[in-house]
Design an enzyme around this catalytic site. Structure first.
Site: not given
Length: 357
Positions: A9-11, A14-15, A34, A103, A127, A201
């Protein structure tokens, strides 16, 4: 007993929707973000990246709203080693990297994959807009394009192995972005209208050369702009500032548009040429990963992409050794660039891919 899934979950939206769909499908889910770097270490304000506190809190909020345990895993050391160092080394050696591919390869589907096994999870879930199917005839897992062509992310996932594909799920593969946002809004997720991240990022404002000089503390010396015959055209400001196909930022005027056609770290030169000089029909790629077959026994007709936003083009691929392929395009392609990935397709299935050398 229900199957367990570890949700990356990236925030982002989608995730978050991927997590919701897995829970709705009856999986026992664990959410995780992560931590890939400390923002201050790469010169980024705390609030400006996918590793920001705001993103962690958004992911945590969604996980808790879904009744899922949530953890932050610190993978900064592996990220620096496998992604940031590789990114810098590529530019220093005249190549143009794709850190998102690295990544996925080394963090999401290597480091996180191992953590999922430690937690006795059956699947890692992301996601991404892609699909996984099993070929009943060959028994191999296939990576296929996402149903939403405008969001398809199969290109950045070509490094997935058979073992990984057997234990990965992409719940958004059959959905469009608008459907994903609708689901997020219906569930009242805090990030339902959150904008997608566009840039790398760990690089702020897309200034790769500024990041590299700041991170390494190095100064990259000036050198000569030359033409294909070796004639000196002017001076460049350090090879890390240039990539094949570039026109802007050359700092020198010509009677016709000129582009970067080659970056040579050995003699610290940057070769400039016309748009026509950017076209070529043949490439070699190494560090290959094949998905639809274990080995290409004979030349194969495919469609190929040489960068993420590149339109697929007809080509013939030949595997020349265990780790090398040669791709010959039907029509010359513009700005084939060392360091980028070539990804091969048979219809909507990924045949495989590798790094252009």
């Amino acid at each position: 007993m229900s199957k367990k899934a570890l949700i990356a979950m990236s925030g982002g939206v989608d995730s978050s929707v991927a997590a919701f769909l897995m829970r709705e499908a009856g999986y026992d889910c664990i959410g995780t973000t992560m931590k890939l770097f400390h923002n201050e270490d790469v010169g980024i304000p705390r609030e400006h990246s996918c590793c920001s506190l705001d993103d962690v809190e958004d992911a945590r909020s969604v996980a808790y709203s879904l009744g899922m345990p949530y953890y932050v895993f610190n993978f900064a050391e592996r990220f620096e080693e496998a992604v940031i160092s590789g990114f810098i080394a590529a530019y220093e050696n005249g190549r143009t990297p794709n850190p998102c591919i690295d990544c996925n390869r080394y963090l999401k589907f290597e480091k996180l994959f191992l953590r999922a096994q430690e937690l006795c999870c059956d699947y890692v879930v992301t996601g991404h807009y892609a699909r996984i199917e099993r070929d009943e005839y060959t028994g191999r897992y296939l990576l296929k394009k996402g149903a939403d062509a405008s969001k398809d992310q199969s290109y950045v996932l070509y490094s997935l192995t058979q073992e990984q594909l057997a234990h990965v799920q992409f719940p958004l593969g059959d959905l469009s972005k608008s459907e994903v946002r609708r689901i997020a809004q219906e569930q009242g997720f805090i990030n339902a209208k959150k904008l997608d991240s566009q840039d790398i990022c760990f690089v702020q404002n897309g200034k790769y050369s500024d990041f590299i000089e700041s991170y390494t503390g190095k100064h990259y010396p000036e050198g000569d702009f030359i033409d294909k015959d070796g004639n000196v055209l002017g001076r460049h400001k350090g090879i890390i500032r240039y990539t094949v196909g570039q026109r802007k930022g050359l700092g020198i005027a010509f009677s016709q548009p000129m582009y970067v056609v080659k970056v040579n770290p050995l003699d610290n030169t940057v070769t400039l040429g016309t748009n026509e000089e950017l076209f070529s029909s043949v490439l070699t790629a190494k560090d290959i990963n094949l998905i639809s077959a274990e080995h290409l026994e004979a030349p194969m007709r495919v469609k190929a992409k040489v960068r993420y936003r590149h339109a697929e083009q007809w080509a013939t691929v030949t595997q020349t050794d265990e780790d090398t392929i040669r791709v010959v395009f039907d029509e010359p392609q513009r700005a084939i660039t060392a360091g980028q990935a070539v990804v091969l397709y048979d219809g909507d299935a990924v045949v495989g891919g590798g790094t252009i050398v």
